[in-house]
Scaffold this active site. Structure first.
Site, PDB file in Angstrom:
ATOM      1  N   ASP A   1       0.863  -1.180   0.000  1.00 25.73           N
ATOM      2  CA  ASP A   1       0.000   0.000   0.000  1.00 25.73           C
ATOM      3  C   ASP A   1       0.902   1.234   0.000  1.00 25.73           C
ATOM      4  O   ASP A   1       2.023   1.178  -0.476  1.00 25.73           O
ATOM      5  CB  ASP A   1      -0.958  -0.035   1.197  1.00 25.73           C
ATOM      6  CG  ASP A   1      -2.298   0.626   0.898  1.00 25.73           C
ATOM      7  OD1 ASP A   1      -2.295   1.832   0.604  1.00 25.73           O
ATOM      8  OD2 ASP A   1      -3.339  -0.048   0.941  1.00 25.73           O
TER       9      ASP A   1
ATOM     10  N   GLY B   1       4.825  -0.557  -3.967  1.00 27.50           N
ATOM     11  CA  GLY B   1       3.899   0.149  -3.094  1.00 27.50           C
ATOM     12  C   GLY B   1       3.021   1.069  -3.902  1.00 27.50           C
ATOM     13  O   GLY B   1       3.045   1.067  -5.137  1.00 27.50           O
ATOM     14  N   HIS B   2       2.230   1.875  -3.198  1.00 27.31           N
ATOM     15  CA  HIS B   2       1.302   2.791  -3.849  1.00 27.31           C
ATOM     16  C   HIS B   2       1.806   4.234  -3.831  1.00 27.31           C
ATOM     17  O   HIS B   2       1.034   5.149  -4.058  1.00 27.31           O
ATOM     18  CB  HIS B   2      -0.069   2.710  -3.171  1.00 27.31           C
ATOM     19  CG  HIS B   2      -0.760   1.399  -3.369  1.00 27.31           C
ATOM     20  ND1 HIS B   2      -2.027   1.160  -2.904  1.00 27.31           N
ATOM     21  CD2 HIS B   2      -0.367   0.259  -3.993  1.00 27.31           C
ATOM     22  CE1 HIS B   2      -2.377  -0.078  -3.222  1.00 27.31           C
ATOM     23  NE2 HIS B   2      -1.381  -0.642  -3.874  1.00 27.31           N
ATOM     24  N   GLY B   3       3.082   4.424  -3.512  1.00 29.42           N
ATOM     25  CA  GLY B   3       3.637   5.766  -3.525  1.00 29.42           C
ATOM     26  C   GLY B   3       3.513   6.468  -2.190  1.00 29.42           C
ATOM     27  O   GLY B   3       3.362   5.830  -1.136  1.00 29.42           O
TER      28      GLY B   3
ATOM     29  N   THR C   1       2.474   1.924  -7.995  1.00 24.56           N
ATOM     30  CA  THR C   1       1.213   2.115  -8.717  1.00 24.56           C
ATOM     31  C   THR C   1       0.794   3.576  -8.763  1.00 24.56           C
ATOM     32  O   THR C   1       0.026   3.972  -9.639  1.00 24.56           O
ATOM     33  CB  THR C   1       0.083   1.286  -8.081  1.00 24.56           C
ATOM     34  OG1 THR C   1      -0.037   1.641  -6.694  1.00 24.56           O
ATOM     35  CG2 THR C   1       0.378  -0.199  -8.182  1.00 24.56           C
TER      36      THR C   1
END
Length: 574
Positions: A210, A232-234, A263
């Protein structure tokens, strides 16, 4: 007894009382065998050190695995405290409740250090939450109502949810953190910050499923720097606006970070509709390096991860004075900048300086801005200006087909047909652009039915009127687009009904669909959210199992009911 003797006696007594107490958890019976619950030993060691007049240190030595079911190290303490962790502390694979596994609460002047590992043992929890839903699992390490705290060089692996959760705290300094979890582990933010101020996270390496760092509501004076993020999601601010008790966010700095194959890159996300009117202001992202990142720069004020939002109202969160300075590198998508703001509260003061985002092969990226006047300051930026929605879609198609005649001809043929359909879609800009993009370029090389058959799935699991799909083959992530929410009644013995959102997200596997978002079915006349679908065998007499969040059992249906795609009956909302 002379006055001088009394003075010296008092002096040495005071010194003895103020001496720092150093204790080891092994002195209190802790056993590093990976099986014995050491909760009592850890808490007893903390209690004695905390109550020492001169403060104290709790030491977790190297060697073996210390199993701890749960521990709350609570203050206030009588002096400065240290938790020196050089060992390996592991959680149970199960959890019985509570929002944290290891927490420090109401403690001032605390140091947590020592290069030890906190192992949240989260794999079984992730699998259970994916298949049947669950309440939000516990964070591995929570700093709750603490002040003047440093966390240095610790390692957190496989947390059930957040690795570190900072809540209602002040003056927290995190340095040299290592976070490790699989890229598909849900809700495993590296560091989550909520309702806190003067927080620093620096010099850390975070690989998780995440956000590497997430900044929730009520935060101010947060400094995030020198972070290596990926997978991860940044790095995100938000999501914001979901709950009525939320507070403003201001004075946030993110600098000198590397984001690799994440992402998202730098993101601000707010719910629409939102439950409260708050403000995000004075945010700076500077000296950021991205490599094959999807959505390198993203402001999304129509955030809704489960596709269950009505999108009838706009976000009430005001975003203003946000700067992106020196964001450079490669984007995994042609759209490198997406600024999608609220119609009711347009973004103010969005500024780009020194932007240079290209595709891996060197092609320029595009920027899309909606309800925001993005200012590109300086020359030779990539992208150099904002595009409108239709312009973005046509430019994106043009990058795939050579020659302007094809794009112009297709655009003229299709633009008059898609405007009406476009209004039925979600307000999400990426969804609109992808829908236009797929409409203009034609159907994918392989039909959705064939794609399902290739994965041993019946072709009728989705309605016939699905407009297109988007498959990320590297991550097996599938998004299916429909012109509107709809229902399909299948011809099995119980006349099963499945309802679809206009966008269904999932993970595609051999004989299975998991992590489903945007699908419901009826169980005993009650609508429940479908989280996964599993197919037994390949024969028409075999079963298709629907796992629904909140349902007591899985629902089995005959495979032959799903062998033929059927038309979806439009419904007003998902």
């Amino acid at each position: 007894m002379t006055p001088r003797f009394i003075f010296l006696l008092c002096f040495f007594a005071a010194g003895a009382l103020s001496q720092r107490l150093i204790v080891s958890v092994t002195d209190y019976g802790a056993v590093a065998d990976g099986r014995t619950d050491n909760q009592r030993a850890f808490l007893s060691a903390w209690r004695d050190a905390c109550n020492s007049g001169g403060g104290g240190m709790v030491h977790v030595p190297r060697g073996g695995n210390y199993y701890v079911s749960q521990a709350v190290f609570e203050g206030p303490c009588r002096g400065e405290m240290s938790f020196r962790h050089e060992g390996y502390i592991i959680a149970s694979s199960e959890y019985s409740g509570g929002d944290s596994w290891i927490s420090f609460r109401l403690v001032n002047r605390l140091s947590i250090s020592g290069s030890g590992t906190f192992d949240g043992n989260g794999a079984s929890t992730w699998n259970r939450c994916r298949s049947s839903g669950c309440n939000f699992p516990p964070s591995s390490l929570k700093l709750d109502h603490v002040k003047d705290v440093s966390v240095k060089k610790i390692i957190s692996v496989n947390s059930k949810a957040f690795h570190i959760n900072i809540d209602k705290s002040r003056n927290v300094f995190i340095d040299g953190l290592t976070v490790i979890a699989p890229g598909d582990s849900p809700n495993t933010d590296g560091v989550h910050i909520g309702k806190s101020s003067y927080i620093t996270v620096t010099n850390s390496r975070i690989s998780t499923g995440d956000d590497c760092v997430s900044v929730g509501d009520g935060n101010s004076h947060v400094n995030i720097s020198s972070i290596h993020c990926g997978p991860g999601h940044g790095i995100s601010i938000g999501s914001l606006g979901r709950y009525g008790y939320e507070k403003d966010v201001h004075d946030i700095s993110v600098s000198n970070c590397d984001l690799v194959e994440t992402t998202n890159g730098l993101r601000i996300k707010t719910w629409a509709p939102s439950a409260v009117a708050t403000t995000v202001s004075n945010v700076t992202f500077s000296d950021i390096r991205v490599k094959r990142v999807r959505n390198p720069v993203l402001i999304d004020q129509h955030y809704c991860p489960s596709d269950s939002c009505s999108h009838g109202d706009e976000s009430m969160v005001q975003i203003r004075d946000v700067k992106f300075v020196g964001v450079r590198g490669s984007s995994a998508d042609r759209v490198g900048v997406t600024i999608e703001c609220s119609k009711d509260r347009p973004c103010q003061g969005i500024e780009f300086v020194g932007l240079h985002l290209t595709m891996e092969q060197g092609q320029s990226t595009m920027a899309y801005c909606s309800n925001a006047n993005g200012q590109f300051v300086g020359r030779d930026q990539i992208p150099a200006r904002c595009l409108r929605a239709m312009e973005k879609a046509v430019r994106k198609v043009g990058s795939l087909k050579s020659g302007t005649f094809w794009v112009s001809k297709k655009a003229k043929e299709e633009m008059s047909n898609i405007s009406q359909d476009l209004t039925t879609l979600s307000n999400t800009v990426e969804e609109k652009a992808k829908w236009i993009f797929n409409k203009l370029k034609g159907k994918p090389a392989k039909s959705l039915s064939d794609l399902l058959l290739d994965h041993n799935l019946p072709p009728g699991l989705f309605p016939r009127n699905a407009t297109s799909y988007d498959l990320d083959e590297a991550r097996n992530k599938l998004v299916v687009y429909l012109p509107s929410p709809c229902e399909v009644c299948f011809s099995d013995s119980s006349s099963s009904v499945v309802r679809y959102s206009n966008r269904v997200k999932l993970t595609l596997g051999r004989g299975s669909l998991s992590d489903i978002q945007g699908m419901k079915t009826k169980v005993l006349a009650v609508w429940v959210t479908v989280t996964s679908i599993h197919v037994e065998g390949t024969k028409s007499s075999d079963k298709v199992w629907f796992a629904a969040a909140g349902a007591a059992v899985k629902k089995a249906r005959p495979r032959d009911a799903f062998e033929i795609p059927r038309d979806g009956l439009r419904v007003d909302k998902f």
